[in-house]
Design an enzyme around this catalytic site. Structure first.
Site, PDB file in Angstrom:
ATOM      1  CE  LYS A  15     -15.064  20.578  54.060  1.00 58.85           C
ATOM      2  NZ  LYS A  15     -14.149  19.330  53.797  1.00 58.85           N
ATOM      3  CD  GLU A 101     -13.853  19.818  50.152  1.00 59.12           C
ATOM      4  OE1 GLU A 101     -14.701  20.928  50.371  1.00 59.12           O
ATOM      5  OE2 GLU A 101     -13.283  19.125  51.208  1.00 59.12           O
ATOM      6  CD  GLU A 171      -8.375  22.971  55.489  1.00 56.68           C
ATOM      7  OE1 GLU A 171      -9.093  22.888  56.462  1.00 56.68           O
ATOM      8  OE2 GLU A 171      -8.898  23.130  54.240  1.00 56.68           O
ATOM      9  N   GLY A 177     -11.475  15.338  55.264  1.00 55.04           N
ATOM     10  CA  GLY A 177     -12.613  14.573  55.178  1.00 55.04           C
ATOM     11  C   GLY A 177     -12.278  12.984  55.067  1.00 55.04           C
TER      12      GLY A 177
HETATM   13  P1  PGA Z   1     -12.569  18.033  57.557  1.00 58.44           P
HETATM   14  O1  PGA Z   1     -12.642  19.178  56.687  1.00 58.44           O
HETATM   15  O2  PGA Z   1     -12.186  18.627  59.029  1.00 58.44           O
HETATM   16  O3  PGA Z   1     -13.673  17.475  57.237  1.00 58.44           O
HETATM   17  O4  PGA Z   1     -11.476  17.199  57.216  1.00 58.44           O
HETATM   18  C1  PGA Z   1     -11.579  20.366  56.873  1.00 58.44           C
HETATM   19  C2  PGA Z   1     -11.775  21.280  55.778  1.00 58.44           C
HETATM   20  O5  PGA Z   1     -11.815  20.847  54.584  1.00 58.44           O
HETATM   21  O6  PGA Z   1     -11.519  22.475  55.961  1.00 58.44           O
END
Ligand code: PGA
Length: 255
Positions: A15, A101, A171, A177
């Site tokens: 990210k 996101e 996901e 997150g």
């Molecule tokens: P995370 O993110 O492991 O921090 O939950 C996963 C992603 O957004 O690909």
């Protein structure tokens, strides 16, 4: 179904984290920790400006570098955007497309995800295509319909040959997150629904060969159980991929 026909792919999604010098150090450290662990493919998807130092640090190791987005046009007046050809020339092999996101904060739709995917594949990049339901959709009992529709819209018009270079990352948005993880059975069920949808669009053989990852708070504590599921062929890891010692333990779990 024979899971052993598919490779396991563990990908980190950094990210908006790490400067180029931090990226260089983190890739080098990760590469050292995963050296010789050839039981899965290891990818780190880094911010655009980190690509050069990440590619340099990954040279000669078993870590591959990916980007986190790509524009669908080849070139032109699209201020701030990056084309597939630009990415390819920097040495990235993979690109994440359609991360929740980007869908949530940057207006990404299934239509633009589909366009980006086509452009990336046409240029010779491999794609990690993200999809998944939001909390309200899960609570309303429409997860299956949502992911199946996203799969169809996001893959619309892709040839069977192009599908060889597509990884799907399931996901659930409520798990990203948040520290909330889908249970291994939930992850397996939805990855299975995506696989069935792909079988309907193409063939069962193609669906059985497609790598489908789980992503959403995967970490060194829960990875082994998630990865043990027949439909879960790897992970897309956010937070835990920023810490090489944690990320490499997930790679260990995938061996
Ligand atoms: P995370 O993110 O492991 O921090 O939950 C996963 C992603 O957004 O690909």
């Amino acid at each position: 179904m024979d899971k052993s026909k598919r490779k396991v792919v563990i990908a980190g999604n950094w990210k908006m984290n790490m400067t180029p010098s931090e990226a260089k150090a983190a890739v080098a450290e990760t590469a050292k920790l995963v050296e010789g662990k050839t039981g899965c493919e290891v990818i780190l998807c880094v911010p655009f400006v980190d690509i050069a130092s990440a590619v340099e640090a990954a040279k000669g190791t078993n870590v591959k570098i990916g980007a986190q987005n790509v524009h669908f046009e080849a070139k032109g007046a699209f201020t701030g955007e990056i084309s597939a050809a630009m990415l390819l020339e920097t040495g990235v092999e993979y690109v994440i497309i359609g991360h929740s996101e980007r869908r949530q904060y940057f207006g990404e739709t299934d239509e633009t995800v589909n366009k980006r995917t086509k452009a990336a594949l046409a240029a010779g990049l491999k794609v990690i295509l993200c999809l998944g339901e939001v909390l309200e959709q899960r609570q309303s009992g429409i997860t299956s319909e949502i992911v199946s529709m996203q799969t169809k819209l996001d893959l619309a018009g892709l040839t069977a040959d192009e599908m060889k270079n597509v990884i799907i990352a399931y996901e659930p948005v409520w798990a990203i997150g948040t520290g909330l993880t889908a249970t291994p059975d939930q992850a397996d069920e939805v990855c299975g629904i995506i696989r069935e949808t792909i079988a309907g669009l193409y063939t069962k053989e193609l669906a059985d060969a497609t790598v489908i990852q789980y992503g959403g708070s995967m970490n060194d504590g829960n990875a082994a159980e998630l990865l043990s599921k027949v439909n879960v062929d790897g992970g897309l890891i956010g937070g835990a991929s920023l810490v090489p010692a944690k990320f490499s333990k997930i790679v260990d779990a995938a061996q």
